[in-house]
Design a protein around this motif. Structure first.
Motif, mmCIF file in Angstrom:
data_model
loop_
_atom_site.group_PDB
_atom_site.id
_atom_site.type_symbol
_atom_site.label_atom_id
_atom_site.label_comp_id
_atom_site.label_asym_id
_atom_site.label_seq_id
_atom_site.Cartn_x
_atom_site.Cartn_y
_atom_site.Cartn_z
ATOM 1 N N GLY A 137 38.190 1.985 -29.174
ATOM 2 C CA GLY A 137 37.667 1.742 -30.513
ATOM 3 C C GLY A 137 38.217 2.659 -31.588
ATOM 4 N N SER A 138 39.143 3.537 -31.268
ATOM 5 C CA SER A 138 39.743 4.433 -32.253
ATOM 6 C C SER A 138 41.231 4.142 -32.367
ATOM 7 N N MET A 139 41.776 4.454 -33.541
ATOM 8 C CA MET A 139 43.192 4.212 -33.822
ATOM 9 C C MET A 139 43.954 5.535 -33.765
ATOM 10 N N PHE A 140 45.167 5.471 -33.200
ATOM 11 C CA PHE A 140 45.990 6.662 -33.079
ATOM 12 C C PHE A 140 47.434 6.331 -33.434
ATOM 13 N N GLU A 141 48.072 7.240 -34.171
ATOM 14 C CA GLU A 141 49.500 7.097 -34.426
ATOM 15 C C GLU A 141 50.253 7.793 -33.297
ATOM 16 N N VAL A 142 51.119 7.049 -32.648
ATOM 17 C CA VAL A 142 51.932 7.586 -31.560
ATOM 18 C C VAL A 142 53.374 7.603 -32.035
ATOM 19 N N THR A 143 53.981 8.789 -32.051
ATOM 20 C CA THR A 143 55.370 8.900 -32.504
ATOM 21 C C THR A 143 56.232 9.423 -31.362
ATOM 22 N N THR A 144 57.383 8.829 -31.235
ATOM 23 C CA THR A 144 58.359 9.302 -30.263
ATOM 24 C C THR A 144 58.995 10.590 -30.785
ATOM 25 N N PHE A 145 59.213 11.576 -29.879
ATOM 26 C CA PHE A 145 59.924 12.793 -30.288
ATOM 27 C C PHE A 145 61.182 12.367 -31.047
ATOM 28 N N ARG A 146 61.340 12.868 -32.270
ATOM 29 C CA ARG A 146 62.400 12.315 -33.107
ATOM 30 C C ARG A 146 62.984 13.370 -34.033
ATOM 31 N N GLU A 147 64.124 13.050 -34.545
ATOM 32 C CA GLU A 147 64.800 13.835 -35.566
ATOM 33 C C GLU A 147 65.083 12.881 -36.715
ATOM 34 N N GLU A 148 64.643 13.246 -37.925
ATOM 35 C CA GLU A 148 64.739 12.331 -39.053
ATOM 36 C C GLU A 148 66.020 12.552 -39.843
ATOM 37 N N SER A 149 66.546 11.465 -40.376
ATOM 38 C CA SER A 149 67.638 11.592 -41.339
ATOM 39 C C SER A 149 67.077 12.123 -42.642
ATOM 40 N N ASP A 150 67.924 12.669 -43.481
ATOM 41 C CA ASP A 150 67.459 13.160 -44.778
ATOM 42 C C ASP A 150 66.894 12.011 -45.591
ATOM 43 N N THR A 151 65.823 12.305 -46.328
ATOM 44 C CA THR A 151 65.267 11.297 -47.219
ATOM 45 C C THR A 151 66.182 11.118 -48.426
ATOM 46 N N ILE A 152 66.064 9.964 -49.056
ATOM 47 C CA ILE A 152 66.877 9.649 -50.228
ATOM 48 C C ILE A 152 65.945 9.397 -51.404
ATOM 49 N N GLU A 153 66.159 10.139 -52.509
ATOM 50 C CA GLU A 153 65.360 9.957 -53.725
ATOM 51 C C GLU A 153 63.866 10.055 -53.448
ATOM 52 N N GLY A 154 63.486 10.980 -52.553
ATOM 53 C CA GLY A 154 62.080 11.231 -52.312
ATOM 54 C C GLY A 154 61.389 10.188 -51.474
ATOM 55 N N ARG A 155 62.134 9.265 -50.878
ATOM 56 C CA ARG A 155 61.506 8.240 -50.051
ATOM 57 C C ARG A 155 61.441 8.705 -48.607
ATOM 58 N N ALA A 156 60.637 8.003 -47.815
ATOM 59 C CA ALA A 156 60.530 8.320 -46.400
ATOM 60 C C ALA A 156 61.866 8.042 -45.718
ATOM 61 N N PRO A 157 62.131 8.691 -44.567
ATOM 62 C CA PRO A 157 63.410 8.477 -43.889
ATOM 63 C C PRO A 157 63.575 7.021 -43.469
ATOM 64 N N THR A 158 64.811 6.563 -43.471
ATOM 65 C CA THR A 158 65.096 5.179 -43.106
ATOM 66 C C THR A 158 65.620 5.052 -41.691
ATOM 67 N N ALA A 159 65.915 6.178 -41.037
ATOM 68 C CA ALA A 159 66.433 6.137 -39.675
ATOM 69 C C ALA A 159 66.030 7.413 -38.950
ATOM 70 N N VAL A 160 65.889 7.319 -37.623
ATOM 71 C CA VAL A 160 65.543 8.470 -36.806
ATOM 72 C C VAL A 160 66.406 8.475 -35.553
ATOM 73 N N LYS A 161 66.460 9.641 -34.924
ATOM 74 C CA LYS A 161 67.142 9.794 -33.649
ATOM 75 C C LYS A 161 66.129 10.351 -32.665
ATOM 76 N N PHE A 162 66.024 9.750 -31.491
ATOM 77 C CA PHE A 162 65.052 10.201 -30.504
ATOM 78 C C PHE A 162 65.588 11.429 -29.778
ATOM 79 N N VAL A 163 64.709 12.445 -29.645
ATOM 80 C CA VAL A 163 65.136 13.760 -29.165
ATOM 81 C C VAL A 163 64.088 14.315 -28.198
#
Length: 475
Positions: free
Chosen positions: A112-138
């Motif tokens: 009955g509860s919600m959880f965000e599950v994220t894969t161990f990752r490395e993010e690309s640099d954001t562009i113009e203050g937006r969230a990253p558009t690509a990740v690499k699993f690490v």
């Protein structure tokens, strides 16, 4: 008691550090942890890790939930980090949202509860203050490097009850220290939202800034211009519902971040008020006192209204027999609506918050009204929140005289007891326009008010009677 292996603190740049292990001991209140595991949130988060581990994956709790536990507070949310990729997470948890799978994230439902599950990752640099558009699993260590602050990069394993602390977050948490992982100015440049997140974190943990963090926040404030209004608005709301919103607003002003995103509020600093009615000081001090008075009963729209309610005083200040702010409520409303539109607040909420701000000076107008106009106010869907805004406005004033508010509240309760709330309106605005062939405008609102009054008098009791009534009065 939970034991951990903690690596040395990362002072500036990850590339310049050698990670050494040292024995460290950290205490998590066992009673608090057991209590959490009996709640749906804790039980669900435990079983989520258990299911991932049983499938051969690595999984940990991480982020604010772990930080709260170490501060001996019950978490309100728990995030999970794992080496399982989103498609594997979706297989293990059929009730999942994988719309952000490309970024290594999934939202799952357990117990009955919600959880965000994220894969161990490395993010690309954001562009113009937006969230990253690509990740690499690490791996987990590299995953820690991409997180923003050391106290948010502490990993807790609920099954083994062990902690991994690769960035020295537990030591910083002991000192209540807000410290960026990596080079602070670079981290802000990559994502300017971290300016607001640093301020919110400091308020939430009643903390202090690492000198390098403080310097970067001061120097990089203008980076906030790169963010969209919606991202700023989301973080502003988190500040208002978190701990110490008044302290956060002070920091935003000091770093000149507020001047960039909400100049309407920044201009309130130094706007004097009449001493006979506001011994607390200027408009800014009044606003901060209102924010300090927040309780769990105050929803986010009321909090936003309290934040903005007097922003028009900076434009309406005048000095005659005393300091005055003529028509400041309507000016504040217009400024509030403009600011919320700029921050991409949904239209319905913008209208509501603007309405609350525009009517915050009407406290003394209701008691002597006749029943019909009083009913329109007291039955208004936003009136209870207007009452809350009245109370907060008073709490922000020294001396805080609640006598007028108490009289209004008594009258409001007495009126509702003696005049039961009417049923829902028989017709809505769209139906009125269709029946009479009208376009949107003030005339529609006037007709709806007349129909509501007739319904209160029980002259109209059915939809058919309502339609005939409209046709008759429209002539």
């Amino acid at each position: 008691m939970v034991f951990l292996r903690q690596r040395n603190v990362i002072p500036t740049s990850w590339t310049k550090c050698t990670l050494l292990e040292q024995d460290t001991r950290v205490e998590i209140d066992q009673t608090l942890l057991d209590r959490l595991l009996r709640l749906p949130l804790g039980e669900g988060a435990y079983h989520a890790v258990e299911r991932l581990e049983d499938a051969g994956f690595e999984a940990w709790w991480v982020g604010g939930g772990v930080r709260d536990l170490l501060l001996e507070q019950l978490p309100t949310e728990i995030d999970i980090a794992t080496n399982a990729k989103p498609e594997a997470v979706a297989t293990l948890f059929p009730k999942s949202d994988t719309s952000a799978a490309a970024l290594g994230a999934a939202v799952i439902a357990v117990k009955g509860s919600m959880f965000e599950v994220t894969t161990f990752r490395e993010e690309s640099d954001t562009i113009e203050g937006r969230a990253p558009t690509a990740v690499k699993f690490v791996d987990r260590l590299t995953d820690a490097k991409r997180r923003d602050f050391t106290v948010n990069a502490i990993y807790f394993h609920p099954l083994r009850r062990t902690i991994d602390d690769p960035t020295g977050g537990t030591s910083d948490l002991h000192e209540r220290l807000v410290r960026f992982i990596g080079e602070p100015s670079v981290r802000i440049t990559h994502d300017p939202l971290r300016l607001l997140r640093a301020v919110r974190l400091r308020a939430n943990i009643d903390g202090q800034y690492h000198p390098e963090t403080f310097q970067a926040l001061s120097q990089k404030a203008t980076e906030i211009k790169r963010l969209s209004g919606s991202r700023c608005f989301e973080e502003l709301q988190k500040i208002l519902v978190g701990k110490g919103p008044d302290r956060a607003l002070e920091d935003l002003w000091e770093f000149k971040i507020l001047q960039e995103i909400l100049p309407e509020l920044a201009r309130c600093k130094g706007i004097a008020q009449p001493a006979d009615f506001h011994r607390e000081g200027d408009v800014w001090e009044h606003m901060l006192l209102c924010l300090r008075a927040f309780t769990e009963d105050h929803g986010i729209d009321v909090r936003l209204a309290a934040l903005f309610h007097d922003c028009g005083k900076a434009e309406t200040f005048s000095l005659s027999d005393r300091i005055r702010f003529n028509e400041h409520a309507s000016v504040s409303r217009d400024l509030t609506v403009a600011a919320l539109k700029r921050m991409q607040c949904p239209r319905q909420r913008t209208d509501k918050i603007g309405w609350l701000v525009g009517h915050h000076m009407t406290l003394g107008e209701f008691i002597d009204m006749e029943s019909e106009p009083k009913a329109r106010w007291y039955y208004h869907p936003w009136f209870t929140e207007l009452l809350q805004l009245f109370w907060l406005d008073i709490q922000g004033t020294e001396p805080a005289d609640t006598s007028g508010y108490d009289r209004l509240l008594d009258d409001y309760n007495h009126f509702l007891d003696s005049h039961p709330r009417p049923p829902k309106p028989l017709l809505g605005g769209d139906e009125v326009m269709e029946i009479l062939g009208l376009k949107p405008g003030e005339r529609v609102g006037e007709l709806l008010q007349q129909l509501e009054a007739a319904q209160l008098r029980k002259e109209v009791t059915t939809r058919a009677e309502a339609q005939e009534f409209l046709k008759r009065i429209a002539k």
